[in-house]
Design an enzyme around this catalytic site. Structure first.
Site, PDB file in Angstrom:
ATOM      1  N   GLY A 133       0.506  -1.076  -0.263  1.00  0.00           N
ATOM      2  CA  GLY A 133       0.322  -0.236   0.157  1.00  0.00           C
ATOM      3  C   GLY A 133       0.371   1.305   0.473  1.00  0.00           C
ATOM      4  N   LYS A 204       2.238 -10.740  -4.307  1.00  0.00           N
ATOM      5  CA  LYS A 204       3.411  -9.111  -3.318  1.00  0.00           C
ATOM      6  C   LYS A 204       5.443  -9.637  -3.769  1.00  0.00           C
ATOM      7  CE  LYS A 204      -0.290  -7.124  -1.194  1.00  0.00           C
ATOM      8  NZ  LYS A 204      -0.542  -6.866   0.238  1.00  0.00           N
TER       9      LYS A 204
END
Lengths: 427, 427
Positions: A133, A204
């Site tokens: 993020g 990720k």
């Protein structure tokens, strides 16, 4: 001053954050990039749900209104998931629109393919927000490690599981209890599967490995273990041995190969990753020249993720001004060679149960001796239920091959049950 | 493949690191930037001292051999200090050479002036390595916070003092003892003045403030206090109150003004900055949208700093390829407005000595009441020497004006001595 017009697909918390930041930081954005940003059109499923946004931007249900608008130079994709996001992005790139996305599932699965399509069409595909993020990790790897040899990238890259683990560690809650609390507080979704099974972290790690090593992995190329089977017993046992259990994604160069995994991991309590709590994320990058570096920040949330989206947008505006679009976000390419399991060596935490009768520990230590493994710490817990002894062990380094053999032999010795085998990080 | 030719001024540990990294990571550099890098000429004072480097590069004592070489497109300045580095860089920029430097003294003092000269001559001046050695903090602020409103940037930006403080904290050494050890181990220079007085950290805060707020400060615009007057008593007193003393540089927006200082600071022991030990540096950037982020890494050292120099070089090569040189490293410009001292409010740690006779604490508490200050914690240490009582206090928030008034009144009440007044960070 010229205005750069943007299109946006989706208007959830991140999209609203993008609109809010563009509005609130108008002056600074103008000061830095010499242009105004304006979100001209947003494609949403239910325009009536977004009356506030409607005052500053045009809402539509028709994707074509963005696709066919010649004025729109950059499109931000925030609908998530693979379909129809992939088809939309493909059409946008073919229409020579630059695309910014926060979609980790899509990028982990089709990133290189979409990057190639962007390149063919002389436009850009950027996705800083797809990993961790609010931490600007991808652009940092591209810009600041170009001339260093990255040896390892590892970290806590899923905020939901880190929130749950923090509660389990600090309050000694069971997994189910911590999950429920996280759901109540909005840190976990109603269906938390992708987070708690480690799949989200695995996506990720695929993207991080691509940037750090140039290697293109698939999700089935490596082992992913979530926290959904983690036991409160092991959390407190780890604590008493001086460790905190974290869900760590790790990608490491070992003898020329790359070893990637996502799994609950024992982190020494004075290790930088042990102090990353709640919904925060952190990524450690170890370069041969630079040594250990760590990047810490909020792993999710509307505004932090919106900031990463905006770092892509402002980079893209610079490219548009200078006429330099069409260069891949990550240009490092290298063949993926998996590390040899004999060379991948870590200490392991083993959590075992066995009948509380004589001879069981002998049986276990014989198996350990047989695979040439040795102990670093061993604890037989005082708590016993119904004639069952709990034993926790930290081994010296075991190779992946030894670990596989150990699991096999313990399965055959059916009175001893291996409940968990977690990697142990060293300082 | 084309080769980009570099010149270099100075060949100390960082310069040797640059040569080593270019040689060792040749393939990756080629893979990422599509060019070879070659250090063609290095200007040194004593070529005979650098026989190893001589095998791969040309050594000369003549600056003009770099200045007048048409083939050299990028020059790396690593001689440090203000003169003659400033004059060299000016001549290089006028000769349209792009310059990379690690020179924080120079950039903090003349950065904007040199940046303007670079801009006039359509070339680049980059200086990532000037702040926090191996941490890529400047480029991260430029690229990843362009659309966010940075509220505060603070951190541990001097490795020497952090090494000394770590020893004082962990081993309860006196400052002189810790300094001596640091000098023996090479973590402090023979003349450590710039480090221990906080001047080096102050230079870095000037550069960080310029990037974070666009504000151009001078070193006399703010208070700098070093660790050279720090007392072992205060270190252990802080510890017993739950704090670690660190040399923290801080730049914060307060009611539209900017407050900058460098000073020993009490950091709560569970604060991320409290865990940064030895020669490591860390910079926390707090954005309005993104919240708290932290960037951690080695603060100095040949190879880590060389990595930052190389991130500038590879960025510059991209600019050369795309023809986009001549844009300032930092384009954010904003007038520096100092914060109003009445609005700058922090809790303070006060370390006092007073005669161990009745009425002294009354005198002190009257002064505190008079300036409308109140206490959060108060400890009278059991150790007394020769009738002197040591008192340590943590106040609630005090404005800078209140603090100045407190110091004045304590000076007038001449029996009470204020030995230290250190800012206290909150979590």
């Amino acid at each position: 001053m010229e205005t750069v017009k943007l299109g946006m697909l989706g208007l959830g918390t991140v999209g609203s954050g993008v609109l809010e930041m563009i509005e609130n930081n108008e002056n600074k954005i103008r000061n830095i990039i010499g242009r105004e940003l304006s979100v001209k059109t947003v494609v949403v499923r239910h325009p009536e749900k977004h009356q506030n946004a409607a005052t500053i931007t045009k809402l539509t249900t028709e994707f074509e209104e963005v696709l066919n608008d010649e004025e729109i130079q950059i499109v931000v994709e925030l609908i998530g998931g693979i379909h129809p996001a992939k088809e939309y992005i493909e059409q946008l790139l073919r229409a020579h629109k630059n695309v910014v996305t926060a979609n980790k599932d899509l990028i982990a699965s089709y990133g290189p393919e979409l990057a190639a399509l962007a390149y063919e069409n002389h436009c850009d595909l950027m996705y800083e927000a797809s990993v961790a993020g609010g931490i600007p990790i991808l652009r940092t790897i591209v810009n600041s490690f170009a001339a260093d040899n990255i040896l390892e990238v590892k970290g806590i890259v899923n905020g939901t599981t880190n929130y749950i683990l923090t509660q389990m560690n600090q309050k000694h809650w069971a997994y189910e209890e911590a999950l429920k609390k996280a759901q109540e507080l909005g840190f976990a979704e109603a269906d938390p599967t992708n987070d708690v099974t480690g799949k989200d972290a695995a996506y990720k790690m695929i993207i991080l490995s691509y940037f750090a090593f140039g290697a293109q992995l698939k999700i089935d190329d490596f082992k992913t273990e979530g926290i959904d089977t983690l036991n409160a017993y092991d959390v407190s046992q780890a604590e008493s041995l001086g460790y905190v259990i974290k869900l760590v994604g790790s990608a490491k160069v070992i003898n020329g190969g790359v070893f990637v995994d996502v799994a609950p991991t024992l982190v020494p309590e004075d290790h930088p990753l042990a102090t990353i709590n709640n919904e925060f994320n952190a990524v450690m990058v170890t370069g041969k020249a630079v040594g250990d570096t760590l990047f810490y920040g909020p792993g999710a949330g509307g505004l932090p993720t919106a900031n990463s989206v905006l770092s892509d947008i402002t980079s893209e505006v610079k490219n548009l001004i200078m006429g330099t679009s069409g260069h891949a976000f990550n240009t490092y390419q290298s063949e993926y060679v998996p590390a040899d399991p004999d060379n991948v060596r870590y200490p392991y935490y083993l959590s075992l149960t066995m009948p509380d009768v004589s001879g069981q520990m002998l049986k276990f230590t014989r198996i350990m001796a047989d695979i040439k493994a040795s102990f670093s710490q061993i604890v037989q817990a005082p708590i016993k239920d119904e004639g069952i002894a709990h034993v926790a062990v930290i081994t010296h380094e075991l190779s992946q091959s030894q670990l596989a053999e150990l699991k096999k032999q313990l399965q055959q010795a059916d009175s001893i049950k291996l409940n968990a085998a977690y990697k142990v990080l060293e300082n």
